[in-house]
Enzyme design. Structure first.
Site, short mmCIF file in Angstrom:
data_model
loop_
_atom_site.label_atom_id
_atom_site.label_comp_id
_atom_site.label_asym_id
_atom_site.label_seq_id
_atom_site.Cartn_x
_atom_site.Cartn_y
_atom_site.Cartn_z
CE LYS A 124 -4.17 -1.93 2.10
NZ LYS A 124 -5.14 -1.85 3.21
CE LYS A 131 -8.86 -9.44 -2.23
NZ LYS A 131 -8.24 -9.21 -0.91
CE LYS A 165 -12.24 1.51 -1.94
NZ LYS A 165 -11.77 2.72 -2.61
#
Length: 350
Positions: free
Chosen positions: A118, A211, A214
């Site tokens: 991240k 994966k 959103k």
């Protein structure tokens, strides 16, 4: 003294809940409430660990928190039988996280792969919260002295950290724990993972190696829980496939990520194994399989979308559920915090 069996589950309110969230987490939450004592948490404090451009700002966080709560209820979670609340309403999460910050070690957190993913290359600019949120996750679980946690593949490392923190706390404060009446020297349990069913890791409908997310630029890569029946069916029919017929055995899916993903979704939504699905559809073309999958998705998901729409239209009702749930969660959390403070040696108001 044996620990009371309790499950803690959390979902971040980051918007656009999709099929991956449903099959990877929510559908299992619904099943678990029949067999376990469950606490379902909307982890809004975790949501703000990245930049505001990621979580959307205050108004968006409020909306997303209510939407996740609505998804819980619409999917079948009973907030009367189990606890449904948002994390920030219970101050013990932050209090216990600080104690655990002083138990956990920098080296442990430095090995967390999700932080590396991240934060990317610009780690110096990442928030302290992003680096430290696995400790908050440990506090989320152990504040309720939860014994079991349903986790996906990407969270197993964080659960291991929770176990390490619990064990080190028990070791560091063993004498004090025994002095508080725990003769075995164990105050926090070492939480165990709960194994979930097929398709717990749902992949993109446009790329079976990625994966479902959103953040994907293409809305056709995912089925949102708010999509209507026509949109769901259209996205399934447009899903990427390969030119070969479906295999007749599960081994034939190994080098075919898109086929494996769609068969896994069908298996999870129908409560069957991939092998069972292939017995029905193996050897056939994707067109007929996609029609069946689209019909199944609409049957399972469209009612949830409709109920979510109804629930979010009444924010007062959603907030009342969260308020009641937080009161019940706080009753458990406060007891843990009182005992934790006594064990550590903090003087507290009596």
């Amino acid at each position: 003294m044996p620990f009371v069996e309790r499950v803690f589950s959390g979902v971040q309110p980051t918007g656009n809940l999709h099929l991956g969230n449903y099959l990877g987490a929510i559908v299992n939450f619904v099943k678990m409430q029949e067999t376990h004592n469950c606490i379902y948490c909307v982890v809004d404090m975790h949501a703000i660990t990245q930049g505001v451009d990621v979580w959307g700002g205050p108004a968006e966080l409020t909306r997303n928190t209510r939407e996740v709560t609505a998804a819980f209820i619409a999917a079948g979670i009973d907030p009367k039988k189990h606890i449904v609340f948002n994390q920030s309403q219970v101050s013990g999460h932050a209090e216990l996280a600080w104690i655990f910050n002083c138990v956990a070690r920098m080296g442990w957190l430095g090995r967390m792969t999700q932080f590396k993913e991240k934060a990317g290359k610009d780690r110096e600019n990442a928030s302290v919260g992003l680096f430290d949120y696995p400790v908050l996750m440990a506090a989320d679980i152990l504040l309720y002295r939860a014994t079991h946690v349903p986790v996906g593949e990407d969270q197993k490392q964080h659960l291991e950290l929770s176990r390490d923190i619990a064990q080190k706390f028990n070791n560091d404060f063993g004498d004090s724990i025994r002095a508080q009446g725990h003769s075995d020297g164990l105050f926090f349990p070492l939480p165990e993972p709960l194994i979930t069913g097929p398709a717990t890791r749902v992949m993109s409908l446009r790329d079976g190696t990625k994966k479902m997310s959103k953040s994907d630029a293409s809305d056709n890569s995912r089925i949102n829980l708010t999509d209507d029946a026509d949109t769901i069916a259209q996205k399934i029919r447009k899903a990427k496939t390969d030119p070969e017929p479906l295999p007749t055995e599960e081994k034939g899916l190994e080098a075919r990520p898109e086929a494996d993903n769609l068969v896994g979704i069908f298996a999870a939504l129908s409560g069957r194994s991939k092998a069972d699905v292939l017995r029905d559809f193996g050897g056939g073309q994707f067109s007929s399989f996609k029609n069946a999958l689209a019909e199944l998705c609409v049957t399972k998901l469209a009612p949830i979308a409709g109920e979510m729409k109804r629930l979010v239209a009444d924010p007062g009702h959603i907030d009342a559920i969260l308020n009641e749930g937080s009161d019940r969660a706080r009753a458990i959390a406060d007891e843990t915090m009182k005992l934790s403070k006594d064990i550590v040696g903090f003087i507290r108001r009596r």
